[in-house]
Every structure is written in structure tokens, then in C-alpha cells.
Design a protein around this motif. Structure first.
Motif, PDB file in Angstrom:
ATOM      1  N   ALA A 203      31.360 -13.512 125.384  1.00  0.00           N
ATOM      2  CA  ALA A 203      32.455 -12.536 125.344  1.00  0.00           C
ATOM      3  C   ALA A 203      33.807 -13.230 125.183  1.00  0.00           C
ATOM      4  O   ALA A 203      34.670 -12.755 124.428  1.00  0.00           O
ATOM      5  CB  ALA A 203      32.443 -11.689 126.611  1.00  0.00           C
ATOM      6  N   SER A 204      33.999 -14.343 125.871  1.00  0.00           N
ATOM      7  CA  SER A 204      35.267 -15.076 125.763  1.00  0.00           C
ATOM      8  C   SER A 204      35.463 -15.639 124.366  1.00  0.00           C
ATOM      9  O   SER A 204      36.571 -15.616 123.813  1.00  0.00           O
ATOM     10  CB  SER A 204      35.307 -16.209 126.795  1.00  0.00           C
ATOM     11  OG  SER A 204      35.218 -15.697 128.111  1.00  0.00           O
ATOM     12  N   VAL A 205      34.390 -16.153 123.773  1.00  0.00           N
ATOM     13  CA  VAL A 205      34.476 -16.657 122.398  1.00  0.00           C
ATOM     14  C   VAL A 205      34.854 -15.523 121.446  1.00  0.00           C
ATOM     15  O   VAL A 205      35.700 -15.682 120.565  1.00  0.00           O
ATOM     16  CB  VAL A 205      33.143 -17.307 121.981  1.00  0.00           C
ATOM     17  CG1 VAL A 205      33.114 -17.570 120.476  1.00  0.00           C
ATOM     18  CG2 VAL A 205      32.926 -18.604 122.735  1.00  0.00           C
ATOM     19  N   GLY A 206      34.224 -14.355 121.641  1.00  0.00           N
ATOM     20  CA  GLY A 206      34.557 -13.221 120.799  1.00  0.00           C
ATOM     21  C   GLY A 206      36.012 -12.808 120.936  1.00  0.00           C
ATOM     22  O   GLY A 206      36.664 -12.456 119.941  1.00  0.00           O
ATOM     23  N   ARG A 207      36.530 -12.867 122.147  1.00  0.00           N
ATOM     24  CA  ARG A 207      37.942 -12.504 122.365  1.00  0.00           C
ATOM     25  C   ARG A 207      38.875 -13.520 121.710  1.00  0.00           C
ATOM     26  O   ARG A 207      39.882 -13.159 121.088  1.00  0.00           O
ATOM     27  CB  ARG A 207      38.235 -12.396 123.855  1.00  0.00           C
ATOM     28  CG  ARG A 207      39.659 -11.976 124.166  1.00  0.00           C
ATOM     29  CD  ARG A 207      39.881 -11.754 125.658  1.00  0.00           C
ATOM     30  NE  ARG A 207      41.272 -11.395 125.930  1.00  0.00           N
ATOM     31  CZ  ARG A 207      41.768 -10.169 125.830  1.00  0.00           C
ATOM     32  NH1 ARG A 207      40.991  -9.167 125.462  1.00  0.00           N
ATOM     33  NH2 ARG A 207      43.033  -9.923 126.102  1.00  0.00           N
ATOM     34  N   LEU A 208      38.554 -14.812 121.838  1.00  0.00           N
ATOM     35  CA  LEU A 208      39.396 -15.854 121.262  1.00  0.00           C
ATOM     36  C   LEU A 208      39.345 -15.843 119.737  1.00  0.00           C
ATOM     37  O   LEU A 208      40.333 -16.172 119.079  1.00  0.00           O
ATOM     38  CB  LEU A 208      38.962 -17.224 121.785  1.00  0.00           C
ATOM     39  CG  LEU A 208      39.238 -17.496 123.267  1.00  0.00           C
ATOM     40  CD1 LEU A 208      38.598 -18.815 123.688  1.00  0.00           C
ATOM     41  CD2 LEU A 208      40.739 -17.528 123.544  1.00  0.00           C
TER      42      LEU A 208
END
Length: 251
Positions: A203-208
Motif C-alpha cells: 500500500a505504501s509503494v502504491g501511495r508513493l
């Protein structure tokens, strides 16, 4: 003006990449079903494996992305895409760390379906998530809901094994392998923690990696005032000059 990221949803390389993922996942599962029918394996056991289920979800996801344009997908679609990405990538990692024999982890002598479902499909879907931004910015806090499926899978596996036929899909779910139900706390807890951490990372990778949409070249931007035609300007000036108070003298 920012340039649009080249690997967007409708870019030719992205479409081709997703077609390859779809064909690979579908062919691998079709081969699995062929082997299941020939070996006499029960369908209720084959389709109970998390790896098989996550690969089937990948097939559905790829079909969805190839058939439905990004603008017509629901607002929650990016969370579905992220969740399925997390499931299949983590299935591959759990297999490599906990389930594969030591000589299988880096071996290329394993059968095709094993390699496809545990290696190729997970990493190809992971690269798709990494390189092709989401349509909307992911809220990492909401990604906690992605754990609903793994937790439900865990509960169903235990209910089936404990109450129905005594069959468990994985050793870390089998109380007979760990001296009873209490012995499952550590091995199952490890997997759940790995899934939670992995989901938050995905999820963090997708947000970044999110890229806001770039306005088209002909757009004047949201803050630019609308242009008025010459006729409307002339009409406005005429209206102003004919106003009863425009040329009146002071009292």
C-alpha cells in the motif's frame, strides 16, 4: 507542466505486459486442473490452496483491467488491485520461506505450474504495481481491510480441518504438526504478521508511486477565468452605458 508518466494504464507496453500475465496465469492453472483430473486429486483440496486462489484472482484482475477503461472503474478499484497484488506476492514469499524444500528455492528444475504460480506471476504482478501508478492515491490506513481475506481464509481452513474432514492446506495451519492448537500460535502468527507488514508495504509503494493526472494541452487550468466572446463584451458595454445611473449628475 509535468509530463505524463509513460507507463500508464492504456500504454501499449502495459497492455502487452498484462496480457502476458493473464495468459501465463490462465495456462498454469489450466495445466494444474489437467494434472488434478489425471491424478485424482480432489477439487475441494486443489482450490483450497491460497496460491491457487490468489492466482485465480490475478486472472480476474487482469481481465478487468484489460476490458474496462480506467475512467469507468469504481473508486475502490485501486484497493482491489493493491490487495490482489499483495496476496499473490506474499503467497510466493511464504512458499519460498516456509514451504519450499531448501533445494527448491533457487532451483529451475521444479515443474512449470510451481514456477509460474510461485515465481513468475507474483513478481510480474508486483512489477505492474510498482511501475504503473494507481488512478487515485492509496490511503494506507484503509489497506488494513486487505487483511480481511487472509483472516477469513485462515478461519475457513481451520473450520474445515477441525470439523469437516481433518485436511489442512499447509503445515503451519495443522495442529497435528505442532502438538495441538496452542502450538499454532507461533507459526500462524508469523504468517499473519508477514501478511500485515507486506500489505502495508504494498500500500505504501502504491501511495508513493501515485502520479496525479496531467491536464491536457488545450486546458487553461482550473484557476483560469473563462474567456468571453467579443459579442458578449459589446453587449455588456452597451448595457453599462445605457444604465439610468451611469451618466447622471450628482444631486
Amino acid at each position: 507542466m509535468h509530463r505524463r508518466w509513460p507507463l500508464h494504464d492504456s500504454a501499449t507496453p502495459v497492455v502487452a505486459w498484462r496480457i502476458v500475465i493473464l495468459l501465463l496465469a490462465a495456462f498454469a492453472e489450466a495445466w494444474n486442473i489437467k494434472n488434478m483430473l489425471e491424478s485424482g486429486e480432489r477439487a475441494s483440496e486443489h482450490f483450497a490452496y491460497f496460491t491457487v486462489q490468489s492466482n485465480l484472482l490475478v486472472i480476474v484482475l487482469m481481465l478487468w483491467m484489460l476490458a474496462v477503461p480506467e475512467a469507468r472503474r469504481p473508486a475502490w478499484f485501486d484497493h482491489v488491485r493493491g490487495a490482489i497484488t499483495a496476496y499473490v506476492v506474499l503467497a510466493g514469499l511464504v512458499y519460498a520461506v516456509l514451504l519450499a524444500e531448501p533445494d527448491e528455492v533457487w532451483s529451475w528444475t521444479i515443474d512449470f505450474t510451481n514456477a509460474a504460480q510461485h515465481r513468475f506471476v507474483p513478481w510480474m504482478v508486483g512489477l505492474d504495481w510498482l511501475l504503473v501508478p494507481t488512478a487515485r492515491r492509496i490511503r494506507v490506513a484503509r489497506a488494513g481491510w486487505w487483511m480481511a481475506y487472509p483472516v477469513a481464509y485462515l478461519g475457513c481452513a481451520w473450520l474445515r480441518g477441525g470439523l469437516v474432514d481433518g485436511w489442512f492446506p499447509y503445515p503451519f495451519l495443522d495442529p497435528g504438526e505442532h502438538g495441538g492448537w496452542a502450538g499454532l500460535v507461533w507459526p500462524t502468527g508469523q504468517v499473519l504478521i508477514a501478511f500485515l507488514v507486506g500489505i502495508l508495504v504494498v500500500a505504501s509503494v502504491g501511495r508513493l508511486r501515485y502520479r496525479p493526472p496531467v491536464p491536457s494541452a488545450g486546458s487553461s487550468g482550473p484557476s483560469a477565468p473563462p474567456r468571453r466572446s467579443a459579442s458578449s463584451l459589446a453587449a455588456s458595454a452597451s448595457s453599462t452605458s445605457s444604465s439610468p445611473t451611469s451618466n447622471s449628475s450628482a444631486p
